[in-house]
Design a protein around this motif. Structure first.
Motif, PDB file in Angstrom:
ATOM      1  N   UNK A 208       0.864  -1.193   0.000  1.00 17.44           N
ATOM      2  CA  UNK A 208       0.000   0.000   0.000  1.00 17.44           C
ATOM      3  C   UNK A 208       0.895   1.234   0.000  1.00 17.44           C
ATOM      4  N   UNK A 209       0.591   2.162  -0.909  1.00 19.55           N
ATOM      5  CA  UNK A 209       1.301   3.450  -0.954  1.00 19.55           C
ATOM      6  C   UNK A 209       0.374   4.501  -0.345  1.00 19.55           C
ATOM      7  N   UNK A 210       0.874   5.181   0.696  1.00 18.42           N
ATOM      8  CA  UNK A 210       0.068   6.215   1.361  1.00 18.42           C
ATOM      9  C   UNK A 210       0.638   7.598   1.068  1.00 18.42           C
ATOM     10  N   UNK A 216      -5.660  15.754   3.495  1.00 18.08           N
ATOM     11  CA  UNK A 216      -6.240  14.537   2.934  1.00 18.08           C
ATOM     12  C   UNK A 216      -5.210  13.411   2.971  1.00 18.08           C
ATOM     13  N   UNK A 217      -5.685  12.215   3.234  1.00 15.60           N
ATOM     14  CA  UNK A 217      -4.797  11.056   3.235  1.00 15.60           C
ATOM     15  C   UNK A 217      -5.303  10.091   2.160  1.00 15.60           C
ATOM     16  N   UNK A 234      -9.468   7.834  -0.485  1.00 17.41           N
ATOM     17  CA  UNK A 234      -8.936   8.988   0.239  1.00 17.41           C
ATOM     18  C   UNK A 234      -9.944   9.444   1.281  1.00 17.41           C
ATOM     19  N   UNK A 235      -9.434   9.908   2.410  1.00 13.31           N
ATOM     20  CA  UNK A 235     -10.315  10.464   3.452  1.00 13.31           C
ATOM     21  C   UNK A 235      -9.596  11.658   4.082  1.00 13.31           C
ATOM     22  N   UNK A 236     -10.359  12.453   4.835  1.00 18.54           N
ATOM     23  CA  UNK A 236      -9.732  13.582   5.520  1.00 18.54           C
ATOM     24  C   UNK A 236      -8.876  13.064   6.670  1.00 18.54           C
ATOM     25  N   UNK A 237      -7.752  13.721   6.882  1.00 14.19           N
ATOM     26  CA  UNK A 237      -6.903  13.377   8.017  1.00 14.19           C
ATOM     27  C   UNK A 237      -7.683  13.685   9.297  1.00 14.19           C
ATOM     28  N   UNK A 238      -7.835  12.700  10.157  1.00 13.55           N
ATOM     29  CA  UNK A 238      -8.690  12.929  11.338  1.00 13.55           C
ATOM     30  C   UNK A 238      -7.989  13.797  12.389  1.00 13.55           C
ATOM     31  N   UNK A 239      -6.798  14.319  12.053  1.00 12.83           N
ATOM     32  CA  UNK A 239      -6.152  15.302  12.944  1.00 12.83           C
ATOM     33  C   UNK A 239      -6.757  16.695  12.754  1.00 12.83           C
ATOM     34  N   UNK A 296       4.769  11.968   2.989  1.00 11.20           N
ATOM     35  CA  UNK A 296       4.049  13.002   3.742  1.00 11.20           C
ATOM     36  C   UNK A 296       5.038  14.076   4.112  1.00 11.20           C
ATOM     37  N   UNK A 297       4.539  15.226   4.554  1.00 19.86           N
ATOM     38  CA  UNK A 297       5.513  16.241   4.951  1.00 19.86           C
ATOM     39  C   UNK A 297       6.183  15.806   6.267  1.00 19.86           C
TER      40      UNK A 297
END
Ligand code: FES
Length: 609
Positions: A208-210, A216-217, A234-239, A296-297
């Motif tokens: 899996x590539x994330x 967005x994740x 894809x979903x919103x980052x729950x942070x 990711x950053x």
């Protein structure tokens, strides 16, 4: 037809020059400069020279035969198994085993087999060579006469690999071999034996590539046999409740004792939810995911790994490690195969982080002879300019203009967001996501409306509304606004925010052009990436001066390049090595403290129209 490609004559002590003479369809001659120590196979595949292979460069198929016709490539231990002494004397080598130590000319025979390849990134052709390999072996049962250990027996059947073996494997090996009647499949990730499965499971391997974005994740489940994605979600980052950008998340961590733990938990939950969804959609058992790659950053990666990101937010902006030590999927809170490694990208700096390295990989910027400009447009915008000869990168703090919350009627690119604006004969035409009544505008709508107002003479080049030019101007409180619809408007302050953002970005690429010794007009292509950049209209981006004034065909949307970089790294260890090499190949340029920054910034504040 033969095409000789000339490369700049810049000298570099660690680089060697390779000349490939191809005997395939077009008999093309290609030259490449690579770091000394790169294998001929890797150098060839990075530069689009196809060499025969069915093992993907692991030294087992013995198909990657090439002939070194000038210069010397040492004979590897595997070469004598593939060639006669005469052939070795004549310069024949296995390309994937041949390290380059000096300039070489190499004859490449025509392809006998088509290497498996996948298209990924910005039109990149990736030759499949995943780190995850499977080997089906049938072992001879031990007897009183042959008391070789179980592990020796297994490793002897794969003696071309030098494997590290975790204790857990040995713990289970005896039972597995006997239950499976000595017919098993070894699962290897790079040089680590991660499992021994009963029977022949060699046809099934996944990763899996994330892309772990601040907002967005995205997860892509890849079939490593074919290189094709089997599911993408894809979903919103729950942070999100901790703030929209990295700075607000770091602030939360600085202010609350348990915030790092909670943010880490949110990242893990987001990644796990996506894992469950892509596995369900593809009908793949999570236990068959043998590797994850996470782009990711730097802040997102550090938080997900439980590493305090505070030093990233203040001078001198230090990253905890440019290359993260080995990690596992479990470290990212992801339940897949229990020994699945997690691969991350290196960081050039706190604000030109692993996501940008993944992006550079996806664009192939450091592999291309043309000078190209890549801009990841966001609150912190990363800018990369260069080619295979030299590449520079910088980060421009663009401020909150691209962040929905800071624009009076700003919103994410969701239903109801104005994403496109045209002003024709004073009339406003809107494109609204979801074809519903407008409720706000997203980043591309903001750039469009400003560009159109400048074009229609309703906004002057200094960024001030020309109030008498339209009846759509009005006032809210003390502030002048331009109404796009009854409820959605652009305020004078919004224009200022955008002006600062675009001036910051334009100053960044102007400085990089100066340092590279080129004029902006010489840039062959501009790639706009990131969640904002990918949706900007090229015409509007030129009109407001966000990108150099170039023919529009040269300005392209690069899409989610960080996610594409993660996919590429999952599909090819060669490309993964190229991502690591980006650390040495790309020079970071610090903008703050530059004497030429202020003057350039002031110049760039105006709208060129
Ligand atoms: S690529 Fe298979 S042996 Fe070199």
């Amino acid at each position: 037809m033969s095409a000789v490609v000339d490369l700049p004559e810049e000298q570099h002590p660690d680089r060697v020059r390779l000349r490939f003479l191809q005997s395939g369809e077009d008999r093309a001659v290609k030259e490449a400069r690579v770091l000394a120590g790169t294998t001929i196979f890797d150098a060839a595949s990075w530069n689009g020279v196809a060499i025969d292979s069915t093992c993907g460069g692991h030294g087992t198929c013995k198909k990657c035969k090439v002939k070194v016709v000038s210069g010397n490539a040492p004979i590897s231990p595997v070469d004598p198994r593939a060639f006669t002494i005469e052939e070795l004397k004549n310069g024949w080598r296995l390309a994937c085993r041949a390290n380059t130590q000096e300039d070489l000319t190499i004859e490449v025979p025509a392809l006998q087999t088509r290497p498996k390849a996948a298209l990924a990134g910005v039109g990149r052709h990736i030759i499949l060579r995943p780190a995850v390999q499977k080997r089906y072996v049938e072992l001879v049962e031990s007897t009183l006469e042959d008391q070789q250990s179980d592990l020796e027996r297994l490793l002897a059947a794969m003696d071309d690999l030098e494997l590290r073996v975790p204790l857990g494997i040995v713990r289970e090996l005896g039972g597995t071999l006997r239950r499976a009647n000595w017919k098993v499949t070894a699962v290897v990730a790079d040089d680590l034996l991660i499992d021994v499965e009963e029977g022949d499971t060699s046809g099934s391997r996944h990763a899996i590539a994330f892309d772990l974005g601040t907002t967005t994740v995205v997860a892509t489940l890849l079939d490593l046999e074919t290189g094709l994605p089997k599911a993408v979600r894809s979903i919103l980052n729950s942070q999100q409740p901790f703030g929209a950008d990295v700075i607000s998340r770091i602030s939360a961590i600085m202010m609350e004792d348990d915030a790092l733990e909670r943010l880490q938990r949110h990242a893990h939950e987001t990644l796990q939810q996506l894992t469950d969804e892509v596995c369900a959609e593809a009908g793949v058992d999570a236990g068959e995911i043998y590797e994850i790659v996470v782009a990711g950053n730097q802040t997102m990666i550090q938080i997900a790994l439980g590493i305090d990101p505070e030093p990233l937010s203040m001078a001198p902006f230090t990253v905890v490690a440019r290359r993260m030590p080995e990690a596992t999927a479990t470290d990212f809170g992801v339940t897949v195969h229990r020994r699945a490694p997690a691969v991350t990208f290196p960081a050039l700096g706190a604000y030109v982080g692993p996501d940008i390295v993944a992006g550079i990989l996806a664009t192939g910027l450091t592999l291309d002879r043309r000078v190209r400009l890549f801009i990841d447009v966001g609150t912190n915008s990363e800018i990369v300019l260069g080619s295979s000869a030299k590449t520079l990168a910088t980060a421009a703090p663009a401020g909150p203009a691209f962040e929905a919350a800071q624009i009076r009627c700003g919103m994410r690119a969701a239903d109801g967001a104005i994403e496109g604006v045209k002003i024709v004969d004073g009339e406003v035409e809107l494109t609204v996501i979801g074809d519903v009544a407008p409720v706000g505008m997203c980043g591309s709508g903001l750039v469009d409306v400003v560009a159109e107002l400048v074009g229609a003479g309703m906004l002057d080049h200094s960024g001030r509304f020309v109030l008498e030019a339209s009846e759509r101007f009005g006032k809210i409180g003390d502030e002048n606004v331009f109404y796009l619809s009854d409820d959605v408007y652009l305020s004078q302050r919004d224009v200022r925010e955008l002006q600062f953002a675009k001036a910051s970005i334009a100053t960044g690429w102007n400085i990089l052009c100066r340092d590279l010794g080129i004029e902006p007009g010489e840039i062959a292509q501009v790639l706009l990436g990131g969640s904002f950049g990918s949706y900007l209209s090229a015409a509007s981006a030129v009109k407001i001066g966000l990108v150099p004034k170039l023919p529009l065909v040269r300005i392209v949307s690069a899409g989610n390049v960080a996610g594409e970089g993660a996919k590429i790294a999952a599909l090819s260890v060669t490309e993964r090595a190229a991502a690591t090499a980006i650390l040495d190949e790309v020079e970071y340029v610090e903008l703050s403290g530059r004497a030429d920054f202020n003057d350039l910034f002031i110049d760039q504040l105006k709208f060129p129209g």
